[in-house]
Design a protein around this motif. Structure first.
Motif, PDB file in Angstrom:
ATOM      1  N   SER A  69     -12.088-165.666  66.779  1.00 14.06           N
ATOM      2  CA  SER A  69     -12.034-164.490  65.893  1.00 14.06           C
ATOM      3  C   SER A  69     -10.720-164.421  65.121  1.00 14.06           C
ATOM      4  O   SER A  69     -10.349-163.343  64.630  1.00 14.06           O
ATOM      5  CB  SER A  69     -12.213-163.213  66.724  1.00 14.06           C
ATOM      6  OG  SER A  69     -11.211-163.122  67.724  1.00 14.06           O
ATOM      7  N   HIS A  73      -9.327-161.298  62.720  1.00 15.39           N
ATOM      8  CA  HIS A  73      -8.116-160.553  63.056  1.00 15.39           C
ATOM      9  C   HIS A  73      -7.157-160.512  61.855  1.00 15.39           C
ATOM     10  O   HIS A  73      -6.549-159.468  61.565  1.00 15.39           O
ATOM     11  CB  HIS A  73      -7.421-161.178  64.260  1.00 15.39           C
ATOM     12  CG  HIS A  73      -7.956-160.706  65.578  1.00 15.39           C
ATOM     13  ND1 HIS A  73      -7.815-159.409  66.008  1.00 15.39           N
ATOM     14  CD2 HIS A  73      -8.633-161.366  66.555  1.00 15.39           C
ATOM     15  CE1 HIS A  73      -8.381-159.281  67.205  1.00 15.39           C
ATOM     16  NE2 HIS A  73      -8.889-160.440  67.548  1.00 15.39           N
ATOM     17  N   LYS A  76      -8.389-158.076  59.316  1.00 18.85           N
ATOM     18  CA  LYS A  76      -8.147-156.707  59.758  1.00 18.85           C
ATOM     19  C   LYS A  76      -6.686-156.320  59.535  1.00 18.85           C
ATOM     20  O   LYS A  76      -6.388-155.206  59.083  1.00 18.85           O
ATOM     21  CB  LYS A  76      -8.517-156.559  61.230  1.00 18.85           C
ATOM     22  CG  LYS A  76      -8.321-155.150  61.751  1.00 18.85           C
ATOM     23  CD  LYS A  76      -8.697-155.034  63.210  1.00 18.85           C
ATOM     24  CE  LYS A  76      -8.418-153.622  63.732  1.00 18.85           C
ATOM     25  NZ  LYS A  76      -8.757-153.479  65.169  1.00 18.85           N
ATOM     26  N   ASP A 164     -11.246-147.683  55.454  1.00 18.18           N
ATOM     27  CA  ASP A 164     -11.660-147.332  56.816  1.00 18.18           C
ATOM     28  C   ASP A 164     -13.005-147.980  57.152  1.00 18.18           C
ATOM     29  O   ASP A 164     -13.203-148.486  58.263  1.00 18.18           O
ATOM     30  CB  ASP A 164     -11.779-145.808  56.957  1.00 18.18           C
ATOM     31  CG  ASP A 164     -10.423-145.124  56.955  1.00 18.18           C
ATOM     32  OD1 ASP A 164      -9.413-145.814  57.214  1.00 18.18           O
ATOM     33  OD2 ASP A 164     -10.377-143.904  56.697  1.00 18.18           O
ATOM     34  N   ILE A 167     -12.547-151.695  57.630  1.00 21.20           N
ATOM     35  CA  ILE A 167     -11.918-151.958  58.932  1.00 21.20           C
ATOM     36  C   ILE A 167     -12.939-151.786  60.054  1.00 21.20           C
ATOM     37  O   ILE A 167     -12.979-152.576  61.007  1.00 21.20           O
ATOM     38  CB  ILE A 167     -10.709-151.025  59.137  1.00 21.20           C
ATOM     39  CG1 ILE A 167      -9.585-151.410  58.176  1.00 21.20           C
ATOM     40  CG2 ILE A 167     -10.204-151.083  60.577  1.00 21.20           C
ATOM     41  CD1 ILE A 167      -8.420-150.434  58.156  1.00 21.20           C
ATOM     42  N   ALA A 168     -13.783-150.740  59.951  1.00 21.05           N
ATOM     43  CA  ALA A 168     -14.824-150.518  60.960  1.00 21.05           C
ATOM     44  C   ALA A 168     -15.807-151.687  60.996  1.00 21.05           C
ATOM     45  O   ALA A 168     -16.265-152.107  62.071  1.00 21.05           O
ATOM     46  CB  ALA A 168     -15.561-149.211  60.674  1.00 21.05           C
ATOM     47  N   GLU A 171     -14.105-154.478  62.787  1.00 22.30           N
ATOM     48  CA  GLU A 171     -14.053-154.204  64.217  1.00 22.30           C
ATOM     49  C   GLU A 171     -15.402-154.472  64.869  1.00 22.30           C
ATOM     50  O   GLU A 171     -15.473-154.977  66.000  1.00 22.30           O
ATOM     51  CB  GLU A 171     -13.617-152.758  64.456  1.00 22.30           C
ATOM     52  CG  GLU A 171     -12.140-152.516  64.157  1.00 22.30           C
ATOM     53  CD  GLU A 171     -11.745-151.062  64.300  1.00 22.30           C
ATOM     54  OE1 GLU A 171     -12.659-150.205  64.335  1.00 22.30           O
ATOM     55  OE2 GLU A 171     -10.532-150.783  64.377  1.00 22.30           O
ATOM     56  N   ASP A 172     -16.485-154.137  64.153  1.00 19.17           N
ATOM     57  CA  ASP A 172     -17.824-154.439  64.667  1.00 19.17           C
ATOM     58  C   ASP A 172     -18.032-155.947  64.765  1.00 19.17           C
ATOM     59  O   ASP A 172     -18.587-156.446  65.761  1.00 19.17           O
ATOM     60  CB  ASP A 172     -18.877-153.811  63.748  1.00 19.17           C
ATOM     61  CG  ASP A 172     -20.293-154.102  64.207  1.00 19.17           C
ATOM     62  OD1 ASP A 172     -20.666-153.643  65.296  1.00 19.17           O
ATOM     63  OD2 ASP A 172     -21.027-154.801  63.480  1.00 19.17           O
ATOM     64  N   LEU A 174     -15.662-158.167  65.112  1.00 17.22           N
ATOM     65  CA  LEU A 174     -14.797-158.633  66.203  1.00 17.22           C
ATOM     66  C   LEU A 174     -15.454-158.370  67.557  1.00 17.22           C
ATOM     67  O   LEU A 174     -15.384-159.202  68.468  1.00 17.22           O
ATOM     68  CB  LEU A 174     -13.441-157.931  66.134  1.00 17.22           C
ATOM     69  CG  LEU A 174     -12.480-158.433  65.060  1.00 17.22           C
ATOM     70  CD1 LEU A 174     -11.306-157.477  64.896  1.00 17.22           C
ATOM     71  CD2 LEU A 174     -11.975-159.834  65.410  1.00 17.22           C
ATOM     72  N   GLU A 175     -16.094-157.214  67.690  1.00 15.80           N
ATOM     73  CA  GLU A 175     -16.777-156.890  68.938  1.00 15.80           C
ATOM     74  C   GLU A 175     -17.906-157.882  69.205  1.00 15.80           C
ATOM     75  O   GLU A 175     -18.158-158.266  70.373  1.00 15.80           O
ATOM     76  CB  GLU A 175     -17.335-155.464  68.862  1.00 15.80           C
ATOM     77  CG  GLU A 175     -18.097-155.005  70.100  1.00 15.80           C
ATOM     78  CD  GLU A 175     -17.237-154.917  71.339  1.00 15.80           C
ATOM     79  OE1 GLU A 175     -17.801-155.016  72.448  1.00 15.80           O
ATOM     80  OE2 GLU A 175     -15.998-154.777  71.216  1.00 15.80           O
TER      81      GLU A 175
END
Length: 298
Positions: A69, A73, A76, A164, A167-168, A171-172, A174-175
């Motif tokens: 990832s 990263h 992000k 935002d 970024i969300a 993050e999804d 990345l998860e």
């Protein structure tokens, strides 16, 4: 001698009858199956961690691997930096309008003083009109400046909201680089190894919930009239040495469509042409295995 032969024939008949009963002391037979899930990759990249082994028991939500990832990263971090820059441009409306507001307050005090002087004939009307005119001009300036600053604030807030959301989304993503077990169960198959490249949708491993197995069997139309959903039935499996191990199962599914008898007859009435599939949930004590045969007594 004749009576001896009659006695021997009678014993043989009883033996055959008992054998036939021992073979038919069940209403249906079937094989056990489980809820199986093929876990696939939700991200693209190199598999940098993968600790799955066939036969291993996993818990729901347990992380068993990771897909590279690094690039996500970095993206992000870039967005977070942009977000801080945008937030820094947010205008402070109160501070930027403080000077005009102070001028208005000063003129309001001056207006009050002139009104007192005017009441005692110590000032003329023109002085009061000039002050009121200046206050009116400043109030218009304040309104225009406040409106401009509010629009700038809204635009900056919109830019911040866009960042935002981005970024969300990252993050999804990345998860989703985390490889986790969706259920508690046993790993049946492993399809990849650490170091391989995975694409979106690449099968990684297959897992089955073995805490509860389901015996899939078939019943005839006559038997169908004797059973209903949630009925408790007895399921027996071969325990070795000619013995059967009993379990209590719950009938949790009955097919609403009939089908032709499978090649391997799994019903007591072998003359039936049409049968109905059923599933019986059986709690597993660790002895039951997928594919194992079982007998059902309603």
């Amino acid at each position: 001698m004749k009576s001896f032969y009659l006695l021997l024939s009678g014993l043989a008949f009883l033996f055959l009858l008992s054998c036939n009963k021992s073979k038919d002391n069940y209403d249906a037979t079937g094989s056990f199956e489980a809820t199986e899930i093929i876990v696939s990759s939700q991200a693209n990249g190199k598999i940098v961690e993968f600790t799955v082994n066939e036969g291993e028991q996993l818990q729901q939500g347990q992380q068993v691997g990771l897909i590279d990832s690094t690039q996500l990263h970095l993206q992000k971090m870039s967005l977070l930096s942009n977000q801080r820059g945008v937030r820094a441009q947010q205008p402070d409306i109160r501070t930027q309008t403080a000077a005009i507001q102070e001028q208005i307050r000063t003129l309001e005090r001056e207006k009050a003083r002139v009104q007192r002087l005017l009441a005692s004939n110590a000032a003329n009307r023109k002085q009061l009109d000039d002050i009121e005119s200046q206050i009116d001009v400043l109030q218009r300036q304040l309104s225009a400046q406040t409106s401009t600053l509010q629009k700038n604030t809204q635009n900056i807030s919109a830019q911040g909201s866009t960042l935002d959301i981005q970024i969300a989304q990252l993050e999804d993503q990345l998860e989703k680089t985390r490889i986790v077990s969706p259920i508690s169960g046993m790993v049946l198959n492993k399809y990849v190894e650490m170091g391989e490249l995975a694409g979106m949708g690449t099968p990684l491993f297959k897992i089955a919930d073995t805490n509860t197995l389901y015996l899939r069997a078939y019943v005839t139309n006559d038997q169908l009239a004797q059973i209903k959903i949630s009925d408790e039935v007895t399921v027996s499996v071969d325990a070795g040495d000619g013995k059967m191990k009993p379990y209590t199962g719950t009938l949790n599914w009955i097919s609403d469509k009939s089908e032709f008898t499978p090649k391997t007859i799994q019903t007591k009435n072998e003359r039936a042409n049409l049968v109905y599939a059923i599933k019986i949930a059986v709690p597993n004590d660790g002895y039951l295995k997928i594919g194992m045969y079982g007998e059902v007594v309603f």
